[in-house]
Design an enzyme around this catalytic site. Structure first.
Site, PDB file in Angstrom:
ATOM      1  CE  LYS A 270      -9.100  -3.732  10.936  1.00 50.29           C
ATOM      2  NZ  LYS A 270      -7.998  -3.599  10.034  1.00 50.29           N
TER       3      LYS A 270
ATOM      4  CG  ASP B 184     -10.676  -8.529   5.022  1.00 45.46           C
ATOM      5  OD1 ASP B 184     -10.392  -7.785   5.838  1.00 45.46           O
ATOM      6  OD2 ASP B 184      -9.707  -8.401   3.883  1.00 45.46           O
TER       7      ASP B 184
END
Ligand SMILES: Cc1ncc(COP(=O)(O)O)c(C=O)c1O
Length: 362
Positions: free
Chosen positions: A79, A107
């Site tokens: 990410k 999340d």
């Protein structure tokens, strides 16, 4: 509209969607400067591509390679590629020296990456976390120096709250890795950031094009980057793309089946980073037109894949292992002859599994 998932057919075959024309679709590539931006970041290195011949033999293909994102720019998931480029673009668009609060919902991995990038650029971050995110993931975000706001609802609800908080504060910018109508610029930058992973893969594979790339999917932004990469380049027709979701959060599979974006109710899954109920509006047209197939897997399938990869020396968490779980479900067992034909896979095919995160604390 909310629809409920269909984990497996009555006959025991996995839930499966295939789109035969996906490889004929083409689109524009990601901007070329993204890879140079990443290469100049401190600690940047291409992540490993590990060949697993035993797995190739078991799955009945020529080669299996795992793109291992367990250490990416100092964080245990891919990410940071998207967060770094998006934060860079957000700050470049503001007056020099003007402080900004970077707000996001997560999340787990994306929020930690935004918090890390904010700290590196001397900015503050506020991260909204839905229920079900492991305490270890919350602690990791706090350790980056971000403010954490826990939400007693789903990931979709945490995204709504983060968007509302950013809208209410003139000094804040939402850095979200999913898009909806009217909020597409920042998620577009995040998807552009993921392009570096696929450019690395090209360099690592040399002249060879993979026959199949298997992508773990939450809202579909990483899969959008995969579609953009392979459908934009000459020779991209050689590569089929398979998305893998948790059977309890298979919003892309449900949307593909209905040929329009739908939301699904979500519960809990060990594949926390993929526990998303609504596809990104930006990703949807790419997924609908450029994905060859979609499949859903259970937590149990993912846990078995974590174990198998660990035995083969690759450390990955439940999301990372979802790629193997999906490949296994697609390429073996009842109905696999048809699924292989849908993917255009022969016995000598090269399959790339994107292991999107390293081993997570349990
Ligand atoms: C480890 C991991 N794998 C896969 C995904 C899915 O990516 P996307 O939401 O872009 O589909 C995520 C998203 O947070 C993730 O953290």
């Amino acid at each position: 509209m909310v629809v409920t998932g269909q984990p497996r057919t009555a006959a025991g075959s996995p839930a499966w969607f295939a789109h035969s024309a996906a490889r004929d679709w083409t689109c524009a590539p990601a901007p070329a400067e993204v890879a140079d931006f990443h290469a100049a970041l401190p600690g940047y290195a291409a992540t490993p591509l590990t060949e697993l011949p035993a797995l190739a033999a078991r799955l009945g293909v020529g080669r299996v390679l795992v793109k291992d994102e367990s250490s990416r720019l100092g964080l245990p998931a891919f990410k940071a590629l998207g967060a770094s480029w998006a934060v860079h673009r957000v700050l470049a668009a503001r007056a020099a020296g003007e402080p900004v609060l970077l707000v996001t919902a997560t999340d787990g991995n994306h929020g930690r990456a935004v918090a890390r990038m904010a700290a590196l650029r001397g900015q503050r971050a506020q991260v909204f976390v839905p229920r079900g995110v492991p305490p270890s993931a919350v602690a990791a975000i706090l350790a980056e120096g971000a403010q954490v706001t826990e939400v007693a609802g789903s990931y979709d609800e945490a995204v709504r709250q983060a968007a509302a908080a950013a809208t209410a504060d003139p000094g804040a910018v939402l850095v979200q890795d999913t898009a909806w109508p009217g909020y597409e610029q920042v998620p577009g930058w995040i998807v552009q950031g993921y392009a570096t992973l696929f450019l690395e893969l090209d360099a690592q594979l040399g002249a060879e094009s993979p026959a199949l790339v298997v992508v773990p999917v939450g809202v579909g932004s990483l899969a959008q980057a995969a579609v953009t990469h392979y459908r934009a380049r000459p020779g991209g027709r050689a590569t089929a793309l398979l998305s893998v979701e948790p059977d309890t959060a298979a919003c892309v599979l449900a949307s593909l089946r209905r040929n329009r974006p739908v939301s699904v109710p979500t519960g809990t899954t060990t594949m926390a980073g993929m526990n998303c109920g609504t596809p990104s509006s930006l990703a949807w047209p790419y997924l609908r037109q450029g994905l060859d197939a979609a499949i859903a897997v259970t937590d149990r399938d993912s846990a078995a894949a974590v174990r198998e990869l660990a035995e083969l020396g690759v450390s990955c968490g439940p999301c990372g292992a979802a790629a193997l779980a999906g490949a296994d479900a697609a390429l073996t067992g009842l109905g696999s002859t048809r699924r292989r034909a849908d993917l255009g896979l022969g016995p000598t095919a090269t399959v790339v599994l994107l292991s999107t995160e390293g081993r997570t604390a349990t």
